[in-house]
Design a protein around this motif. Structure first.
Motif, short mmCIF file in Angstrom:
data_model
loop_
_atom_site.label_atom_id
_atom_site.label_comp_id
_atom_site.label_asym_id
_atom_site.label_seq_id
_atom_site.Cartn_x
_atom_site.Cartn_y
_atom_site.Cartn_z
N LEU A 197 0.83 -1.20 0.00
CA LEU A 197 0.00 0.00 0.00
C LEU A 197 0.87 1.25 0.00
N HIS A 198 1.94 1.22 0.79
CA HIS A 198 2.80 2.41 0.87
C HIS A 198 3.49 2.67 -0.47
N ARG A 199 3.79 1.62 -1.22
CA ARG A 199 4.39 1.83 -2.53
C ARG A 199 3.43 2.61 -3.44
N PHE A 200 2.14 2.30 -3.33
CA PHE A 200 1.17 3.05 -4.11
C PHE A 200 1.11 4.51 -3.64
N VAL A 201 1.08 4.71 -2.33
CA VAL A 201 1.01 6.06 -1.79
C VAL A 201 2.22 6.88 -2.22
N ALA A 202 3.41 6.29 -2.09
CA ALA A 202 4.63 7.00 -2.47
C ALA A 202 4.65 7.33 -3.96
N GLY A 203 4.08 6.45 -4.77
CA GLY A 203 4.07 6.67 -6.20
C GLY A 203 3.03 7.68 -6.66
N HIS A 204 2.11 8.04 -5.78
CA HIS A 204 1.04 8.98 -6.14
C HIS A 204 1.00 10.19 -5.21
#
Length: 375
Positions: free
Chosen positions: A226-233
């Motif tokens: 989930l954090h990978r998505f947050v960091a990418g957006h």
């Protein structure tokens, strides 16, 4: 002593501490079980929130004999609390509760999913030994509000069959906890998960509940995804206004910005409201509070926190162009290069693609889910 010996010594110490802690925990649980068994202050769900008794109805078994003139057979029924169904007035209605970004008439079930969200929270069911009132639950549950920088929320299954935020006056048969798995800065890690478990267990004992804890490795792995998505957006899009002449006087500038609709913040930043209590974009003078002048303003859009329907980028550019006329300025990028209309249109196209990616991930920009992740 070699590195290997040091490692083995440290591992042995951790193991001993773990065994000692587990034994202490088992002793604690056994003591709490005995205390609950002989306690005389169990929560009485037949008491109203104000302490006055409710009328009690014993379960009645209907033998299938219909009233005269009717052919209806009534089945025996027990209420959700394990006692007979009470008259509607006997169960106090739950208090109204709203969340930031939620409409005042949002249904309780929708509010509950905003608090404990299966997509962004690590869910922990808690089975209650007996139905409990929100008045007794809330003071205990408020002891666990966050672990690390991750918020923790609780919801309850009301006796009416709906999940809702726990409120005074409500009576609940089950609970569910949720710890947010990611923020803008970090994901839920092993240390935070261990803190959650160590604090949740005594809290659960205090309210007579048994938590169903998920596997730590799986929870932490999901949190990292989930954090990978947050960091990418995590996109913040800015444009600058550069003075074409002398620097602007801060006193005069503040008055002009307020007249254009900006709200002044304590930190010296300005916010353009969206009309519903939120923010479309912000403006910074790029100088300290005590400065007399500035020759550069920065308008900043927090892209994942503004819904596409509000057209945050379009309104930010429109606001910038209005200031260009009033202040004799030029719209430039971070490298002080002018941004012409064609470049701004290309940026707007990229913003629309960004919104589509968030929609596809079921985390729409500006939604309660997005606001929690990107707050």
């Amino acid at each position: 002593m070699t590195d290997l010996e040091m490692s083995l010594f440290a591992a042995g110490g951790v193991f001993v501490v773990g065994v000692f802690g587990y034994n202490k925990w088992q002793e604690y649980r056994a003591r709490k079980s005995v205390e609950r068994a002989f306690a005389n202050d169990h929560d009485d769900v037949l008491m109203r929130a104000d302490g006055t008794p409710m009328s009690r109805h014993e379960p009645v078994l209907d033998l299938g004999v219909a009233p005269a003139g009717e052919g209806v057979v009534l089945e025996p029924s027990l209420g959700a609390t394990g006692v007979a169904d009470e008259a509607p007035d006997d169960v106090p209605p739950p208090a109204k509760l709203t969340l930031p970004g939620a409409a005042p008439d949002t249904p309780p079930a929708e509010l509950a999913e905003s608090l404990v969200d299966p997509l962004i929270d690590c869910l922990i069911p808690l089975a209650l030994e007996a139905p409990a009132r929100g008045d007794k639950l809330l003071p205990v549950l408020q002891k666990l509000r966050r672990v690390g920088n991750k918020p923790v929320h609780f919801i309850g299954l009301h006796v009416n069959g709906d999940w809702e935020p726990i409120v005074h006056g409500g009576v609940y048969t089950k609970l569910q906890a949720g710890v947010q798995m990611a923020t803008r800065t970090t994901s839920l890690n092993e240390l935070e998960y261990s803190e959650l478990v160590s604090r949740l267990r005594p809290l659960a004992d205090e309210i007579g509940a048994e938590p169903e804890l998920p596997d730590m490795i799986e929870a932490v792995s999901e949190a990292r995804n989930l954090h990978r998505f947050v960091a990418g957006h995590d996109a913040q899009l800015g444009v600058n206004l550069r003075s074409n002449g002398a620097p602007w006087a801060i006193g005069t500038l503040i008055g002009a910005l307020e007249n254009q609709g900006y709200d002044v913040r304590p930190d010296g930043r300005f916010a353009m409201p969206d009309g519903d209590g939120g923010v479309l974009y912000t403006l910074s003078t790029n100088v300290t509070l005590g400065a007399d002048t500035t020759n550069k303003l920065t308008l900043l859009l927090d892209v994942p926190c503004v819904a596409p329907a509000r057209d945050g980028f379009g309104k930010m550019i429109a606001g910038a162009k209005t200031l260009v006329q009033r202040l004799d300025a030029t719209i430039v990028d971070d490298y002080d290069q002018p941004l012409v209309d064609e470049a701004l249109a290309e940026i707007n196209s990229q913003v629309q693609d960004f919104y589509q990616e968030m929609e596809t991930a079921d985390i729409p920009a500006g939604s309660t889910r997005a606001l929690r992740l990107f707050s």
